[in-house]
Design a protein around this motif. Sequence first.
Motif, PDB file in Angstrom:
ATOM      1  N   LYS A   1       9.543  30.198 106.363  1.00 52.60           N
ATOM      2  CA  LYS A   1       8.879  31.263 107.104  1.00 52.60           C
ATOM      3  C   LYS A   1       9.136  31.147 108.611  1.00 52.60           C
ATOM      4  N   SER A   2       9.289  29.892 109.080  1.00 51.01           N
ATOM      5  CA  SER A   2       9.452  29.674 110.511  1.00 51.01           C
ATOM      6  C   SER A   2      10.887  29.877 110.991  1.00 51.01           C
ATOM      7  N   HIS A   3      11.814  30.171 110.086  1.00 45.74           N
ATOM      8  CA  HIS A   3      13.233  30.203 110.476  1.00 45.74           C
ATOM      9  C   HIS A   3      13.503  31.243 111.565  1.00 45.74           C
ATOM     10  N   ASP A   4      13.029  32.426 111.392  1.00 44.20           N
ATOM     11  CA  ASP A   4      13.339  33.486 112.363  1.00 44.20           C
ATOM     12  C   ASP A   4      12.802  33.135 113.747  1.00 44.20           C
ATOM     13  N   ALA A   5      11.577  32.599 113.771  1.00 49.35           N
ATOM     14  CA  ALA A   5      10.985  32.234 115.062  1.00 49.35           C
ATOM     15  C   ALA A   5      11.773  31.100 115.711  1.00 49.35           C
ATOM     16  N   PHE A   6      12.194  30.139 114.903  1.00 51.61           N
ATOM     17  CA  PHE A   6      12.959  29.020 115.450  1.00 51.61           C
ATOM     18  C   PHE A   6      14.316  29.485 115.973  1.00 51.61           C
ATOM     19  N   ALA A   7      14.980  30.315 115.197  1.00 52.19           N
ATOM     20  CA  ALA A   7      16.291  30.825 115.623  1.00 52.19           C
ATOM     21  C   ALA A   7      16.165  31.616 116.924  1.00 52.19           C
ATOM     22  N   ALA A   8      15.113  32.421 117.021  1.00 49.97           N
ATOM     23  CA  ALA A   8      14.902  33.200 118.238  1.00 49.97           C
ATOM     24  C   ALA A   8      14.621  32.287 119.421  1.00 49.97           C
ATOM     25  N   ARG A   9      13.818  31.246 119.206  1.00 47.82           N
ATOM     26  CA  ARG A   9      13.520  30.310 120.289  1.00 47.82           C
ATOM     27  C   ARG A   9      14.789  29.586 120.740  1.00 47.82           C
ATOM     28  N   ALA A  10      15.607  29.152 119.795  1.00 41.82           N
ATOM     29  CA  ALA A  10      16.842  28.454 120.138  1.00 41.82           C
ATOM     30  C   ALA A  10      17.749  29.336 120.991  1.00 41.82           C
ATOM     31  N   ALA A  11      17.836  30.598 120.597  1.00 43.54           N
ATOM     32  CA  ALA A  11      18.665  31.531 121.371  1.00 43.54           C
ATOM     33  C   ALA A  11      18.067  31.774 122.751  1.00 43.54           C
ATOM     34  N   GLU A  12      16.749  31.870 122.844  1.00 47.58           N
ATOM     35  CA  GLU A  12      16.074  32.163 124.109  1.00 47.58           C
ATOM     36  C   GLU A  12      16.279  31.060 125.128  1.00 47.58           C
ATOM     37  N   ILE A  13      16.280  29.813 124.667  1.00 47.26           N
ATOM     38  CA  ILE A  13      16.383  28.690 125.614  1.00 47.26           C
ATOM     39  C   ILE A  13      17.809  28.175 125.749  1.00 47.26           C
TER      40      ILE A  13
END
Length: 538
Positions: free
Chosen positions: A76-88
């Motif tokens: 469930k956390s994959h999308d949020a993690f991927a977005a965070r990785a891209a953001e930083i």
Amino acid sequence: MSEEGLFIGSGGGKPQTLNFRRANRHGLIAGATGTGKTVTLQGIAEGFSAAGVPVFVADVKGDLSGLAMAGSPTAKSHDAFAARAAEIGYADWSYADNPVQFWDLFGEQGHPIRTTVSEMGPLLLARLMGLNEVQEGVLTIAFHVADKDGLLLLDLDDLQAMLAHCGERADELTTTYGNVSKQSIGAIQRALLQLRSQGGDHFFGEPALTLSDFIATDDQGRGIVNILAADKLMASPKLYSTFLLWLLSELFESLPEVGDPDKPKLVFFFDEAHLLFDEAPDALLDKVEQVVRLIRSKGVGVYFITQNPIDIPEKVAGQLGNRVQHALRAFTPRDEKAIRSAAETFRANPGVDVAAAITELKVGEALVSLLQADGSPSPVERTLIKPPRSRLGPVTPVERGVIRETDAIGDKYDALLDRESAEELLAAKANEAAAAAAEAKAQAEAEKAAAAQAKEDARAAKEAERARLAQQKEADRQAAIQRREAERAAREAARPSLADKMLQSAARSAASSIGRKVAGNLGSSLLRGLLGGLFKGR
């Protein structure tokens, strides 16, 4: 992650990196429940492991066991993690596992961890059992006597036997070392019973932990992540905190001096750190400060994780150079004090209002200040923390079992070793003393019986002699009686009968008459003769 440091996240438009050469200067991860402390800890542990640095972490809620497994794109956390990785700008972010060894003081969810009572020492044991100063002094005397007498204190049975032994020698030990009262001995014994009821007896014994099993890498050069299952252990907070302090002390005493290495030899995460300091006496706080201050020269970095930064005493907090502060909530005066305290510990940044930002931080966001290459803290930055690469959440029991069975430790610690120690030696001495006492008692009883028998024999002999003498006296009396009877009989036999007496009387009468006549005649003759002679002479 670069060769120089461990990527924490991005803040102020630039990456926030923990310098490996300053990672042994310790750190603090703080924040209210649910603000992302566990994810931050997980990401930092992953980074150290990937850099070849072994890690120790206490898994209080069971979530950190997920370090053993790679994260999943289906989570469930994959999308949020991927977005965070891209953001930083975390370009090389991908899911990956870590080499893990599971440990458990109770031996249920991992390899057992044990130490001996002697290695724990009286100071930590006194804290663990909640002893007062007087009782701690008596406990110290017990340790000293055991050491002097060559008695190994390995487990709680040994300590219990040693305390009983000291109680038996209380008068002697009081004269030598100071007051050893049986009341204090009894209080310590009761505290031991409580420790047993909390499962403390699982922690003491052999084989004791070999620290080199903590400080290891796998065949890929990754640092082993040692995860202590602490969910059950947290039910005994003093045992939990005392164990972790003991482990730090053992690392401090065992590891050689290395100064500031290129990267730490071990990184130690102390979750729920406030438990270490709750109601801790000054002597214990001094020991904690000493260990934290000096262990960095052994290449060990200590990171405290707690909800509130004011849980850490100032003299310890002053040693924590790398800081990650998640959000705090200002609900109480104590919370407000924590916010002010946290704001004052960061190096100021004109672009960041620390006191205001602490209450505004989102989940997964933190105020970060890390030691730079020259050892100075970086200006505080509001930072988005990187997402973890391993699973967010616990492993299954089956996965845990497989990892436990296939790691490098094997069954080294599984079987409890019970070698000869204080309990057995004191029991043997007690048995010898009891046997000697029984022998002495038996000998005394035998001697007493022999003396009684001799007395009885003497009495019997005396009685026999008296009986013999009485018998002899009676025999003599009877003999005398018989002699007298014989004499009387003889006299009776010799006495004439009546006829004889009459004849004798008659004879005597006749003889008397004749005699008188004869005498008369003789007298007359004599007289005439005499007179005739006289007359003739004239």
